[in-house]
Design an enzyme around this catalytic site. Structure first.
Site, mmCIF file in Angstrom:
data_model
loop_
_atom_site.group_PDB
_atom_site.id
_atom_site.type_symbol
_atom_site.label_atom_id
_atom_site.label_comp_id
_atom_site.label_asym_id
_atom_site.label_seq_id
_atom_site.Cartn_x
_atom_site.Cartn_y
_atom_site.Cartn_z
ATOM 1 N N GLY A 1 0.892 -1.339 -0.054
ATOM 2 C CA GLY A 1 0.075 -0.031 -0.066
ATOM 3 C C GLY A 1 0.895 1.232 0.026
ATOM 4 N N LYS B 1 -11.839 -4.102 11.236
ATOM 5 C CA LYS B 1 -10.693 -3.814 11.875
ATOM 6 C C LYS B 1 -10.810 -4.717 13.356
ATOM 7 C CE LYS B 1 -8.368 -0.859 9.289
ATOM 8 N NZ LYS B 1 -7.291 -1.101 8.849
ATOM 9 N N ASP C 1 -0.242 -7.492 -5.310
ATOM 10 C CA ASP C 1 -1.633 -7.600 -4.833
ATOM 11 C C ASP C 1 -1.399 -8.446 -3.451
ATOM 12 O OD1 ASP C 1 -4.212 -7.803 -4.094
ATOM 13 O OD2 ASP C 1 -4.655 -8.546 -6.086
ATOM 14 N N ASP D 1 2.432 -1.842 -4.339
ATOM 15 C CA ASP D 1 1.023 -1.450 -4.211
ATOM 16 C C ASP D 1 0.457 -2.113 -5.501
ATOM 17 O OD1 ASP D 1 -1.454 0.228 -4.368
ATOM 18 O OD2 ASP D 1 -0.422 1.293 -2.923
ATOM 19 N N GLY E 1 -0.610 4.771 -1.092
ATOM 20 C CA GLY E 1 -1.588 5.347 -0.405
ATOM 21 C C GLY E 1 -1.398 6.160 0.394
ATOM 22 N N GLN E 2 -2.307 6.703 1.219
ATOM 23 C CA GLN E 2 -2.209 7.980 2.195
ATOM 24 C C GLN E 2 -0.920 8.014 3.309
ATOM 25 O OE1 GLN E 2 -5.162 8.967 5.018
ATOM 26 N NE2 GLN E 2 -4.461 11.025 4.903
ATOM 27 N N TYR F 1 -16.055 -1.752 7.886
ATOM 28 C CA TYR F 1 -14.666 -1.468 7.890
ATOM 29 C C TYR F 1 -14.486 -1.600 9.526
ATOM 30 C CZ TYR F 1 -10.747 1.838 7.918
ATOM 31 O OH TYR F 1 -9.299 2.311 8.532
HETATM 32 N N1 SER Z 1 -9.816 7.582 8.436
HETATM 33 C C1 SER Z 1 -10.626 6.265 8.810
HETATM 34 C C2 SER Z 1 -11.784 6.285 7.789
HETATM 35 O O1 SER Z 1 -12.545 7.489 7.909
HETATM 36 C C3 SER Z 1 -10.824 5.696 9.860
HETATM 37 O O2 SER Z 1 -9.574 4.908 10.328
HETATM 38 O O3 SER Z 1 -12.323 5.446 7.036
#
Ligand code: SER
Length: 320
Positions: A8, A147, A52, A34, A11-12, A143
């Protein structure tokens, strides 16, 4: 000698963490990967390959071939996007992590793994102020469910197979380099870009929605400090609470006006309002601060000053 794999890296978080790790461990020792192409600074400063994490065979070959000793697994579908395709998001978030855990278990060279958890593990039954490390956790998003389940798997692999996996429950991360995309905390980044570019912003959560946030530099420092700590100093083997500051759109827009006096904000809350309301407003991270001797450096004023200056620089650079 450490040989680090970042999954990744475009990514950010990955796009900033990769460069920081290269400074510490040497460019050639940090393998950025990535599923999508990365920016030139990542590709030109060290090895970059398409990889991947869902492809377990390719992953294990890569790790063995490059004698990887540490893995940072940062690829995930964020909270807002995950609600649009819940089952697919569950598979990507969970199967990706399971592949990493198995590789770490099977390949002896791999000594440490970092995987990010999130404040999304909390839910509406969690205390909203200073959410404790151990508390009610009933996440309502796919999500958050992924987690929380993943945290449990991390602790399971740590206890049962002695995989040294380390994790932080990141708050919303604020950065100017790479956009997050599809998160519920994304407004705290969008607001700065729109303020500079258009002088107005329509926010997808209400004015007084207070959320835990952190500037990316602090998050990177916290992450590297955690990974460099002696294992014997760590008391948590699932994911540590991590806290920076709490921000609402109203607070941020007031602060932006120091730089953009005619900035205006309006509100059009969408489905992410409900997600934001189910998360705590602040988090108690005393375990992490005690174990790692760490504290964040960026308050709202400093974040605003850096975001405004950097976005202005980007715009200037794009015009020349
Ligand atoms: N920044 C993330 C989101 O908003 C939270 O872990 O999905």
């Amino acid at each position: 000698m450490e040989r680090i794999l970042i999954i990744g890296a475009a990514g950010q978080i990955g796009s900033e963490l990769t460069l920081e790790l290269r400074k510490i461990y040497g460019n050639a020792n940090v393998y950025a990967t990535d599923v999508k192409d990365a920016e030139l600074d990542i590709k030109e400063s060290g090895p970059f390959q398409l990889l991947d994490v869902m492809d377990d065979k390719h992953l294990i070959h890569f790790v063995i071939r490059h004698k990887i000793t540490q893995i940072y697994h940062l690829a995930a579908v964020l909270s807002g996007n995950a609600e649009k395709l819940p089952v697919q998001a569950w598979h990507i978030n969970m199967d990706g992590l399971m592949n990493i855990l198995e590789v770490a278990k099977l390949v002896e060279d791999v000594k440490k793994v970092f995987w990010p958890s999130s404040i999304a593990v909390f839910g509406s039954t969690t205390p909203r102020q200073l959410a404790p490390q151990v508390t009610y956790m009933e996440p309502s998003t796919v999500y958050g469910i992924s987690k929380l389940a993943a945290e449990r798997w991390c602790e399971y692999y740590s206890k049962r197979y002695h995989v040294d996996i380390r994790s932080l429950r990141y708050p919303g991360l604020i950065s100017y380099k790479t956009e997050p995309g599809g998160g519920t905390t994304d407004w705290a980044i969008e607001i700065y870009f729109e303020a500079i570019k258009k002088r107005n912003y329509t926010c997808f959560v209400e004015a007084e929605t207070l959320m835990p946030m952190m500037f990316m530099d602090d998050a990177i420092k916290a992450t590297i400090s955690l990974m460099e700590a002696e294992r014997s100093n760590l008391s948590i083997h699932s994911a540590y609470n991590l806290s920076g500051l709490s921000m609402s759109p109203a607070l941020v827009s007031m602060d932006i006006k120091r730089h953009v006096p005619d900035f205006t904000i309006s509100y059009a809350p969408d489905f992410r309002q409900q997600i934001a309301d189910s998360w705590p407003q602040s988090v108690d991270d005393r375990n992490f601060r005690r174990d790692i001797k760490w504290k964040p450096a960026f308050d709202l004023t400093r974040i605003t000053d850096v975001m405004v200056a950097e976005i202005r620089k980007q715009i200037k650079a794009s015009l020349t």
